[in-house]
Structure formats: structure tokens, C-alpha cells
Design an enzyme around this catalytic site. Structure first.
Site, PDB file in Angstrom:
ATOM      1  CD  GLU A 123     -21.296  24.378 -50.623  1.00  0.00           C
ATOM      2  OE1 GLU A 123     -21.412  25.206 -51.193  1.00  0.00           O
ATOM      3  OE2 GLU A 123     -20.428  24.344 -50.199  1.00  0.00           O
ATOM      4  CD  GLU A 143     -17.145  22.559 -49.715  1.00  0.00           C
ATOM      5  OE1 GLU A 143     -16.335  23.614 -49.690  1.00  0.00           O
ATOM      6  OE2 GLU A 143     -16.697  21.750 -50.585  1.00  0.00           O
TER       7      GLU A 143
HETATM    8  O1  AHR Z   1     -14.237  24.766 -51.502  1.00  0.00           O
HETATM    9  C1  AHR Z   1     -14.830  25.673 -52.003  1.00  0.00           C
HETATM   10  C2  AHR Z   1     -16.301  25.383 -52.906  1.00  0.00           C
HETATM   11  O2  AHR Z   1     -16.643  26.037 -51.847  1.00  0.00           O
HETATM   12  C3  AHR Z   1     -16.926  24.359 -53.216  1.00  0.00           C
HETATM   13  O3  AHR Z   1     -16.089  24.147 -54.490  1.00  0.00           O
HETATM   14  C4  AHR Z   1     -18.519  24.557 -52.582  1.00  0.00           C
HETATM   15  O4  AHR Z   1     -18.751  23.561 -52.206  1.00  0.00           O
HETATM   16  C5  AHR Z   1     -17.986  25.931 -51.638  1.00  0.00           C
HETATM   17  O5  AHR Z   1     -19.404  26.043 -51.625  1.00  0.00           O
END
Ligand code: AHR
Length: 513
Positions: free
Chosen positions: A175, A294
Site C-alpha cells: 500500500e 487483501e
Molecule cells: O489488513 C489490515 C491492514 O489493511 C493492512 O496492514 C494494510 O495493508 C491495510 O490497510
């Protein structure tokens, strides 16, 4: 009340593509209690000789997680991996700035990779491109995959692991478009760094697959531009671009929440279009695929206090331990329908996360481990979706939602493994009315053996194993196969009625007709 109708058309001649098993991945970050008192708790009654909880490992297997991303997430962007290898007594704790937690470094690269190996799960590693760079990324890869005779590989061997781990999938940071990220960069800064780190890593081990960071969500101001710029620097080098998306119900807007799969579908189409536009400009035949590393339901806006408001504490601290309802589980099932329908462009995906942190598995320190409602559609899809995703035509009524406009009421995905005959059909009904669905399967003789269904509830989710068991008892059920028509075993069509706000998985066998 009149029941509305939808029609699904499937044919073995029309396919999306093979279902890559890595699409059933999950994620273990050094965040909250994912590691400490999650997968790892040496004092626990079920702990193995390495300190990992057997009960959690067993549930991980039952979940069907094929791959696990590690060690972050936001955590990776300030991680010094070298401090978490070698004798545990020599390791120093550090303040993880991402989650304001004092990380003891007891579990590091070797402990995690060896646990994953023992459990038969493929690891996916991320390198720190927040506070660190090219040299440290190449060194970590050498530590993991290098043969004896070089500095970092020899360190691994000195630390007790002779055989290289052979980690195939590598994320170039996490990210990096997000201002919350430690070491956040603009698209040009990140694109250049990712290209150099990736170049060095492929020189260490050309067999690896690289994931470059895409946008943290479709709502980022830089969305689209980010993908174009970053891929401009890395197109020839990387294999995948990442996508992250979390969904939640906002102010009781169930219709929009149930339509989250449509938002995910649009997000995937837009990222594919952005990547293909870069390829077209370069006159390249290469296709960049997506690592949706994610995705989940996360009450980010409504329940999360924000990273900066987390008090500084030693690990393990309880952070984002969302509890889930039957409604959340229906949405998770529907999100998996979307992923299957993009099997050709989404070979890798991670339900974020595995245990305790927005997770299908929860634990109590020293106590039991249990399944959240979201466990069931994930585990069922991972088990039943075999072979190839079929390219369906779905003719469905639509519903108007405040957040996503018109969305189909019924969504569907289907998989078929010609060799074994295993067939599965996944259907979601996003409205509060039942829907009758006719499935026309001309060209495929289908015999359904049974099914599973998750229905949404109206109760707020409550913490603890008793509530999770209550939701499962009320919302999750096994179904008898629908009576085929007109002739058993060779029906060209079948009809099922979908319960209001439900997700259903049918399974059986199929042969070419
Ligand atoms: O999954 C929780 C968080 O969400 C992770 O660390 C990050 O990559 C995202 O913002």
C-alpha cells in the site's frame, strides 16, 4: 408476494479460465493477535514443539487457505527482517510504527516459513519498501531462496535451515500509495524503487513472481493514475499488480452492502483496463494479472479507531478484532463469486486476515479457537471450486443501491473439473425476497449431490464462540440436492429457489452431454 426469477446459462465450451488454487489465500500480519496468541502461543495446551497452536493450524487447514501472505501489511513498511532471525534470545524488540505495538521479534521469517511448510501452505512474502530498499529486499530473498555459498544464504544455514525455502511470490512493499504507510511514496518514487528492487530480486532468483503495489482501494484519489505510472516503470518486470478492498455496511444500508461484489467486480475491471492500457502503449502481449492480496468485510469506518489513536502497547494487543454476522458471511460468499468470475485475471487473492484480526478464525489466549460465520463460505468455496471457472450468462433482475447504483439481484459462478467431474455452482440472492433461478446447462449433464447455504441475519454480531456457534446454527445449513427435471442425471436445466439475502453453494458431478 410474487417470486422474481433469474436465469443462468452455462456451457462447458465457454470458460473464464482455470481456478488458480492461490486465489484461496489468506494473510498473517504482525498485527494485533494474528501471530502472538493467534498462530503462535507456546504456553497453549495445543502448542506443538515449535510453539504454534495446533487448534489454529487445524482450523487453517479446514478453512482451505492455500497460501499465506507475510509479514504485512502496513507492518512490513518498517520491518527489519534481520532482527528477527537467529537465536531468539538475541533478538531485540522494536516499536512497530504501523500498529504502535512493541514487537518482540520472537516469530520471524524462519519460524513463519517453517510453520507454513509443516502445514502445507504456500508462503507469499513482502519486502519493506517503506523505510528500506533494494539491498535489504535482495538480501531477504537470498536468505530465503539462496543456495549455500553466499552471505545471506549462509546465515540461514547457520540459523539451522539448510534447504532453501523456495518462496515463489513476493510483494514489492505494501500500500505504498497510502499516506498512512510508513515511508509512503508518490507513484514515480515508488515505481522507480519497485523497478530497482524487483530487478535486483530477479537477479538473485529469476524464478520468483513479483507483485507491484496497486491502489489501496478504488476510493484513493490517485486510483488509476497510480496503476498507470507504477506499471510504466515495472511492466516488463512484474507479474501481478495488487488490489486491496474492504467492505462494510454503512448506516444500515444493507442493499449497498449486499451489492459489494459488484463494486469489487468494477474495481477488478478497472485495474485490468489500466494494466492493459499500459501494455497496449508498449505494444506488449504480456498480460499483468491481479494479486487481490487483501479483501474482506472490515468495519473500518465504523469500528476502527485509526492507527494514530492506537495506544502504544506490547504485543499481543487486541486490534481490529471484528466480529461477523450471517450478513457479513453472505457478502464474503458473494465476493468469492466475483473472484471466481475473474479467474483469468485474478490468480492470487488473500482473505485478510487469517486469525483474530478481521479474521475467519478467532482465539482466546490459553483458551479455545473457533470459526466466525465468514469461515463457512470461504472454506466451502475453497473446497468445492475445482478445475475451471465457467463463463456464465446471468439474466437477473436488478436492485438500485445508494452506493453502487444498479446491481444484479442474483450473482452466480460455476466451476467444473473435467477430469474428476467435480462440479459446483455458487449463487447469491442479494434481496430480501426469494428468487427462483433456472440454470440452463445444455452441453453438460449435471447431477447435484447437495449444497450449503448461508442466510443473512438481522442481529448485531457479538464477540465470542457462543455467538459464532449461534449464528452458524441459525444461518448456516446443509441442503438436499434439488429434484432434477425432467429426467434424472441428464437434465438440461434445473431450478432452485434462493432464500432472501443468501449465498448458496451446490456441488455434484458433471460430464459433457
Ligand atoms: O489488513 C489490515 C491492514 O489493511 C493492512 O496492514 C494494510 O495493508 C491495510 O490497510
Amino acid at each position: 408476494m410474487t417470486t422474481s426469477h433469474a436465469r443462468v446459462l452455462l456451457h462447458p465450451g465457454y470458460t473464464v479460465g482455470p481456478v488458480d488454487r492461490r486465489v484461496f489465500g489468506s494473510f498473517v500480519e504482525h498485527l494485533g493477535r494474528a501471530v502472538y496468541t493467534g498462530i503462535y502461543e507456546p504456553d497453549h495446551a495445543t502448542a506443538d514443539e515449535h510453539g504454534f497452536r495446533r487448534d489454529v493450524a487445524d482450523l487453517t487447514r479446514e478453512l482451505g487457505a492455500t497460501m499465506l501472505r507475510y509479514p504485512g501489511g502496513n507492518f512490513v513498511s518498517n520491518y527489519v527482517w534481520e532482527d528477527a532471525v537467529g537465536p531468539v534470545e538475541d533478538r531485540k524488540p522494536f516499536i512497530d510504527l504501523a500498529w504502535r505495538t512493541i514487537e518482540p521479534n520472537t516469530v520471524g521469517t524462519d519460524e513463519f516459513l517453517q510453520w507454513a511448510e509443516r502445514e502445507g501452505i504456500e508462503p507469499m512474502m513482502a519486502v519493506n519498501l517503506g523505510t528500506r530498499g533494494v539491498a535489504e529486499a535482495a538480501a531477504l530473498l537470498e536468505y530465503c531462496n539462496g543456495e549455500a555459498g553466499s552471505r545471506w544464504a549462509d546465515l540461514r544455514i547457520a540459523n539451522g535451515r539448510e534447504k532453501p525455502y523456495g518462496v515463489k511470490l513476493w510483494c514489492l512493499g505494501n500500500e505504498m500509495d497510502g499516506p498512512w504507510q510508513i515511508g509512503h511514496k508518490d507513484a514515480h518514487e515508488y515505481g522507480k524503487l519497485a523497478a530497482e528492487a524487483g530487478k535486483a530480486m530477479k537477479l538473485v532468483d529469476p524464478s520468483i513472481e513479483l507483485v507491484v503495489c496497486g491502489s489501496s482501494s478504488m476510493d484513493m484519489d490517485t486510483f488509476g493514475e497510480w496503476e498507470q505510472t507504477v506499471l510504466g516503470y515495472t511492466y516488463d518486470l512484474v507479474d501481478h499488480i495488487s488490489m486491496h478492498a474492504y467492505y462494510e455496511e454503512h448506516s444500515g444500508d444493507r442493499a449497498s452492502f449486499l451489492g459489494s461484489g459488484t463494486s469489487m467486480d468494477r474495481f477488478i475491471r478497472r485495474v485490468v483496463a489500466s494494466a492493459d492500457a499500459v501494455g497496449a502503449r508498449r505494444r506488449s502481449d504480456k498480460k499483468i494479472t491481479i494479486s487481490f492480496d487483501e479483501w474482506n468485510v472490515w468495519y473500518l469506518q465504523t469500528r476502527f479507531e485509526g492507527e494514530a489513536n492506537i495506544p502504544l502497547r506490547p504485543a499481543p494487543a487486541r486490534i481490529i478484532e471484528d466480529v461477523y454476522s450471517g450478513l457479513d458471511a453472505v457478502v464474503v460468499g458473494d465476493l468469492m463469486v466475483t473472484l471466481l468470475n475473474h479467474a483469468d485475471r485474478v490468480p492470487v487473492a488473500c482473505l485478510a486476515q487469517l486469525v483474530n484480526v478481521i479474521a475467519p478464525i478467532m482465539t482466546e489466549p490459553g483458551g479455545e479457537a473457533w470459526r466466525q460465520p465468514t469461515f463457512h463460505p470461504f472454506a466451502t468455496t475453497a473446497r468445492l471450486a475445482q478445475g475451471t471457472a465457467l463463463d456464465l450468462r446471468v439474466d437477473s433482475p436488478t436492485t438500485t443501491t445508494a452506493r453502487h447504483g444498479e446491481v444484479p439481484t442474483v450473482t452466480a459462478a460455476s466451476t467444473w473439473d473435467e477430469e474428476s467431474g467435480a462440479f459446483a455452482l455458487f449463487l447469491t440472492n442479494r434481496t430480501a425476497e426469494p428468487v427462483e433461478v433456472t440454470v440452463d446447462h445444455t452441453g453438460l449433464s449435471v447431477v447435484l449431490a447437495g449444497g450449503y447455504r448461508m442466510v443473512a441475519d438481522h442481529e448485531p454480531a457479538v464477540e465470542g464462540p457462543e455467538h459464532a456457534a449461534k449464528v452458524a446454527a441459525g444461518c448456516w445449513s446443509e441442503l438436499e440436492a434439488p429434484v432434477p427435471s425432467p429426467a434424472a442425471g441428464t437434465t438440461p436445466s434445473l431450478t432452485v429457489t434462493l432464500a432472501p439475502e443468501s449465498w448458496t453453494a451446490w456441488h455434484g458431478t458433471a460430464q459433457r452431454a
